[in-house]
Each structure stands twice: as structure tokens, then as C-alpha cells.
Design a protein around this motif. Structure first.
Motif, PDB file in Angstrom:
ATOM      1  N   UNK A 145       0.843  -1.197   0.000  1.00 21.31           N
ATOM      2  CA  UNK A 145       0.000   0.000   0.000  1.00 21.31           C
ATOM      3  C   UNK A 145       0.881   1.251   0.000  1.00 21.31           C
ATOM      4  N   UNK A 146       1.567   1.514  -1.104  1.00 20.77           N
ATOM      5  CA  UNK A 146       2.439   2.693  -1.126  1.00 20.77           C
ATOM      6  C   UNK A 146       1.667   3.992  -0.972  1.00 20.77           C
ATOM      7  N   UNK A 147       0.410   4.032  -1.471  1.00 11.05           N
ATOM      8  CA  UNK A 147      -0.374   5.258  -1.355  1.00 11.05           C
ATOM      9  C   UNK A 147      -0.622   5.602   0.110  1.00 11.05           C
ATOM     10  N   UNK A 148      -0.949   4.588   0.903  1.00  7.68           N
ATOM     11  CA  UNK A 148      -1.163   4.830   2.323  1.00  7.68           C
ATOM     12  C   UNK A 148       0.095   5.327   3.013  1.00  7.68           C
ATOM     13  N   UNK A 149       1.229   4.734   2.670  1.00  9.26           N
ATOM     14  CA  UNK A 149       2.492   5.168   3.267  1.00  9.26           C
ATOM     15  C   UNK A 149       2.811   6.605   2.883  1.00  9.26           C
ATOM     16  N   UNK A 150       2.579   6.948   1.614  1.00 14.52           N
ATOM     17  CA  UNK A 150       2.880   8.309   1.152  1.00 14.52           C
ATOM     18  C   UNK A 150       1.985   9.316   1.862  1.00 14.52           C
ATOM     19  N   UNK A 151       0.697   8.968   2.021  1.00 14.14           N
ATOM     20  CA  UNK A 151      -0.232   9.900   2.667  1.00 14.14           C
ATOM     21  C   UNK A 151       0.103  10.112   4.142  1.00 14.14           C
ATOM     22  N   UNK A 152       0.836   9.174   4.723  1.00 11.15           N
ATOM     23  CA  UNK A 152       1.194   9.306   6.144  1.00 11.15           C
ATOM     24  C   UNK A 152       2.456  10.145   6.355  1.00 11.15           C
ATOM     25  N   UNK A 153       3.119  10.531   5.257  1.00 11.41           N
ATOM     26  CA  UNK A 153       4.345  11.316   5.383  1.00 11.41           C
ATOM     27  C   UNK A 153       4.036  12.706   5.906  1.00 11.41           C
ATOM     28  N   UNK A 154       4.938  13.233   6.693  1.00  9.96           N
ATOM     29  CA  UNK A 154       4.803  14.586   7.225  1.00  9.96           C
ATOM     30  C   UNK A 154       5.992  15.432   6.800  1.00  9.96           C
ATOM     31  N   UNK A 155       5.883  16.710   7.002  1.00 11.64           N
ATOM     32  CA  UNK A 155       6.972  17.615   6.649  1.00 11.64           C
ATOM     33  C   UNK A 155       6.822  18.125   5.223  1.00 11.64           C
ATOM     34  N   UNK A 156       7.915  18.620   4.701  1.00 11.70           N
ATOM     35  CA  UNK A 156       7.937  19.217   3.362  1.00 11.70           C
ATOM     36  C   UNK A 156       8.132  18.114   2.322  1.00 11.70           C
ATOM     37  N   UNK A 157       7.009  17.634   1.776  1.00 11.55           N
ATOM     38  CA  UNK A 157       7.015  16.485   0.855  1.00 11.55           C
ATOM     39  C   UNK A 157       6.429  16.918  -0.475  1.00 11.55           C
ATOM     40  N   UNK A 158       7.043  16.495  -1.567  1.00  8.41           N
ATOM     41  CA  UNK A 158       6.466  16.712  -2.889  1.00  8.41           C
ATOM     42  C   UNK A 158       6.397  15.376  -3.613  1.00  8.41           C
ATOM     43  N   UNK A 159       5.268  15.109  -4.254  1.00  8.83           N
ATOM     44  CA  UNK A 159       5.036  13.832  -4.934  1.00  8.83           C
ATOM     45  C   UNK A 159       5.088  14.081  -6.432  1.00  8.83           C
ATOM     46  N   UNK A 160       6.022  13.429  -7.088  1.00  4.85           N
ATOM     47  CA  UNK A 160       6.186  13.577  -8.531  1.00  4.85           C
ATOM     48  C   UNK A 160       5.408  12.457  -9.230  1.00  4.85           C
TER      49      UNK A 160
END
Length: 479
Positions: free
Chosen positions: A304-319
Motif C-alpha cells: 500500500x504505497x499510497x497509504x504510506x505516502x499519505x502518512x508522510x509529514x513535513x515538506x514532501x512533494x510527490x512527482x
């Protein structure tokens, strides 16, 4: 200059006369004609470039065919060679005479037999002749539009039979050397490979990370002598024939050149002659000598990479690009900004796109999700063009268009050319990478199928890169 502007015979008289006064008169006459030839070349070059700016669609053609009644026929071959080198396309320049006849010269690039392409239109011509790289011809001026259209098809057919190459014109370097390695001994060894010419070109050498120390204008203001220096402080002088007026890099650059021995004022010395340069980023040079500064997390096999990405905090940019942007609310390459964490959601199509993304974001941490595109590139591009025409008043940057397809810009441009050949879209203007499009209404060009074939071959190149990217344990090691 004599043969192009007047009778060439006075050159023989200059070299054979025993009368110093006569020789001086002849030399002055030749010098004046040479200055006139340079002026005419510059005038025709500027006029040809103006035509291309006024009608940028001409640059989308596989060959450039330009004409003007005021151009001097004696310099058309020289200027055609300049434009061929600049745009890497066969170029034909013609002077349209008052007698209703257009006469001109052609120059070509490797892989395109220009005389064969011209000969295929012989029913339109009054005369022609030449060899694979150059030709001359004459035709009735009224037949010029038909000649231009048919020549484009002939050149396109030759391109279709040529093995696919890189998207951008490339230069093959035979050896990378340091400035300290360039010696008379090396030049003497290389001269043993002479005579040089077609089929046996001089070796092209190159040196990385140079800077310009000084410049000197030579001749009649046409040539340059550059003094260049490497990081270790070694210096060499480089002759750039015809380089006066060219833009010089402000920072460091890689330089390609040829090397030979030369006699100057009775002294034997090395002669380094300019071939090409490419600017390099100083920060990239520093980064290249150090381990990557980012931490790499590999989530390519996570359930579930989408779930992991959505749980990231801080200054994040998704390409994310193409249809992937809706999956994860990511941004395309055109909207990347500096961030601490970069999530690579869509597998990039090529290393140069990946490098530019990393340069823009400059992350401390990179997370690899790297999903493979599941869409058909041509259909995706068609949808993107429809959206731009209907919702964006036809304006879009080439970078954003490439991101919507998830492809390289050069590939996207070729796809755009396909839809132009289909008569579905027209490019009205391109300024600093921003296109202005409108709905097309022309009939389909017969060469559309050829352009589509080239587009699909390049798409397969991107697919092959992505497959290799997926197999590598740390794909960022190659960046």
C-alpha cells in the motif's frame, strides 16, 4: 570569394605575377570581395532566420526550403551549410529571379542523400546535380510550394529507413583527455592517421570542466582564440574558426576539439581547434565528486504505497505524471519545487528527466514508488491536446505537455508533429517553450504514418529504460 561573386581567374594572376604593384592591386581587390562575401552571408543568414521566426512551422519539416528574390546566389551554399549545422536538417536556399526561375544550393546531414531526394522531384526541375551532402538546382518559381511538399516526403522516407538514433543531435567523442595531455607528441601520433576527410575524419577529443581565461578576436573580426583553464590550472589556447559573435559560457563547460601540429613563425606547436561546447553546472560538478546527499527509501514492492505516502509529514512533494496524478494528487515535472522529501511515484522515462527533477527538488530523502505507466501514450497525448484546445485557449508549455504523457519532451514534440500531420492541430507560435495551438482543419498528410512509426519507436525506448530502472537495486546510482 572570387568564384562566388566574380570571375575566379584573377586569383591565378595574383599567384603568378612577378609585378609587386600588380599583386598589391589584385590582393586588395580580393580582400574587398571577401569582405563583401562575408556581408552577403550575414545578410542572407539573418533573412533566412527571420523567415523561420515568422513561420515556426517550417522548423517542423524534415528539410528547410527557403527562398527570396534578393538573395545572392553565390553565397547560398555557405549559408545553407550554416543552417544545416544549426538545425541539423537538410537545407535548400533559393534565389527567385525576375525571369520566374529559382536557383539555389542544398546542404545535407549524415544519413540523408540530398541529391537522391531532389532527383525524386526531377519532373519539377529544370536542372539539378550534386552528391549525397550537397546539390544545386533550378526550377520555375511557381513550382516551389509543390517541390517543398514533395521534398519533405522524400526526406521523411529516407529517415524512416534510417536506424533510430538519439532524440537530440549528438557528437561522438573519441577520447576524454586533460589539458596537460595535449602535446606535440600526441599531435604527431594522430597525424599518422592522415589523410583526413569523409570516411576518415579527424579524431574528436574532449576535456571536462574548463573555464575561459581570455579571448582574442582574430582575422577581420571573424574568428576567436580562447585561452581555457582546467580545475588544476593547466591552460591551452583554442582556435574557434567563425566563433566571433557566438555566445560564450559564463561558467564552466566541457569542450570538444581536434588536435594537430602547426608551424607558426618557424616554431612547431600544437593547434587545438574548437568543435563544440556544453555548459556544466558548478554545483553538479561538486555533487559528482561526492556520494549522493539523499537518503533513498525503496517502496516499490510495498502493498500500500499510497497509504504510506499519505502518512508522510513535513515538506514532501510527490512527482506523478499522466494518469498517476489523480491516484495520489501529485504534480508533474513542470510544477516541481524544492522539498525535503521527493516521492517518485511515476517511473521516469529517461535519466535526463530524472536528473532535472532531482535538481529542481534538491531533496534530502528520495522515496521510490515508481509505478509503470499503464496508458497508451498517443491516446493520452490526444486527450491532453483536446483539453488544452478547449480549456486552456490552446496555450501549454512543452514541459507540461510532456508531463501529461509521462514522456520526454523530444518524444512529445514528435507526437505533436504526428497530430499536425493528421490535420488535427496547428502550432501557431512557440516562444520560450510555450506553445500556442489551434484546431487543425487540413487533410491528413501521407507522411503521418512515418512520423507515428518514429514516435512509437521512441516510446519503446522509454519503456526499455523503465524496465531497466525497475530491475536495478538502487536506480539512482546511475544519475
Amino acid at each position: 570569394a572570387l568564384g562566388r561573386l566574380e570571375d575566379a581567374n584573377p586569383a591565378v594572376e595574383l599567384l603568378t605575377t612577378q609585378d609587386p604593384a600588380q599583386a598589391r592591386l589584385l590582393a586588395n581587390h580580393l580582400e574587398g570581395l571577401n569582405a563583401q562575401r562575408k556581408l552577403l552571408c550575414d545578410q542572407v543568414t539573418m533573412a533566412a532566420e527571420a523567415q523561420l521566426r515568422e513561420n515556426p512551422l517550417l522548423l517542423m519539416q524534415p528539410a528547410l526550403v527557403l527562398a527570396h528574390p534578393a538573395w545572392h546566389g553565390g553565397v547560398l551554399g555557405i549559408v545553407a551549410a550554416r543552417l544545416t549545422e544549426r538545425y541539423q536538417k537538410p537545407t535548400i536556399l533559393l534565389c527567385s529571379g525576375e525571369d520566374g526561375i529559382s536557383r539555389g544550393s542544398a546542404r545535407s546531414v549524415e544519413g540523408i542523400h540530398i541529391t537522391e531526394a531532389i532527383a525524386a522531384q526531377k519532373d519539377l526541375l529544370l536542372n539539378f546535380g550534386g552528391h549525397p551532402m550537397a546539390a544545386g538546382m533550378g526550377m520555375e518559381t511557381e513550382k516551389l510550394p509543390e517541390f517543398r511538399r514533395r521534398l519533405a516526403k522524400a526526406v521523411q522516407a529516407q529517415l524512416a529507413n534510417t536506424p533510430p538514433e538519439g532524440e537530440e543531435p549528438t557528437l561522438t567523442v573519441d577520447a576524454w583527455l586533460g589539458l596537460a595531455d595535449l602535446s606535440l607528441g600526441l599531435a604527431a601520433e594522430m597525424e599518422q592517421l592522415a589523410p583526413f576527410g569523409p570516411g576518415n575524419e579527424r579524431l574528436t577529443l574532449a576535456t571536462r570542466s574548463l573555464e575561459i581565461v581570455s579571448t582574442t578576436v582574430l582575422g577581420n573580426g571573424e574568428h576567436l582564440k580562447l585561452t581555457v583553464q582546467d580545475i588544476a590550472g593547466n591552460k591551452q589556447q583554442v582556435l574557434w574558426w567563425g566563433g566571433a559573435g557566438e555566445a560564450l559560457p559564463a561558467g564552466r563547460f566541457d569542450l570538444a576539439y581536434t588536435l594537430r601540429g602547426s608551424d607558426y613563425k618557424g616554431k612547431r606547436q600544437t593547434a587545438i581547434e574548437f568543435v563544440a561546447l556544453r555548459p556544466v553546472d558548478d554545483s553538479a560538478l561538486i555533487a559528482a565528486s561526492l556520494p549522493p546527499a539523499w537518503e533513498v527509501l525503496d517502496w516499490r514492492k510495498e502493498a500500500d504505497p499510497a497509504g504510506l505516502v499519505r502518512s508522510l509529514t513535513g515538506n514532501v512533494i510527490i512527482w506523478a505524471e499522466g494518469e498517476h496524478k489523480q491516484e495520489i494528487a501529485g504534480v508533474g515535472r513542470e510544477a516541481l519545487t524544492p522539498a525535503d522529501t521527493l516521492v517518485i511515484w511515476t517511473t521516469p522515462p529517461y535519466n535526463d528527466v530524472l536528473r532535472e527533477a532531482l535538481r529542481k527538488v534538491n531533496p534530502r530523502r528520495v522515496i521510490l514508488v515508481c509505478k509503470m505507466p499503464g496508458w497508451l501514450a498517443l491516446e493520452r497525448l490526444a486527450g491532453a491536446l483536446k483539453f488544452v484546445l478547449n480549456k486552456r485557449e490552446g496555450r501549454v508549455s512543452l514541459t507540461a505537455l510532456a508531463a501529461s504523457v509521462g514522456e520526454r519532451e523530444t518524444v512529445t514534440r514528435l507526437g505533436l508533429e504526428y497530430f499536425m500531420k493528421r490535420g488535427q492541430v496547428r502550432v501557431l507560435e512557440e516562444l520560450e517553450g510555450v506553445l500556442r495551438l489551434e484546431q487543425g482543419n487540413a487533410a491528413e498528410d501521407e507522411s503521418a504514418a512515418v512520423v507515428k512509426s518514429r514516435f512509437l519507436r521512441l516510446i519503446e525506448e522509454s519503456a526499455a529504460f523503465r524496465r531497466r530502472f525497475a530491475q536495478l537495486q538502487n536506480p539512482l546510482e546511475d544519475v
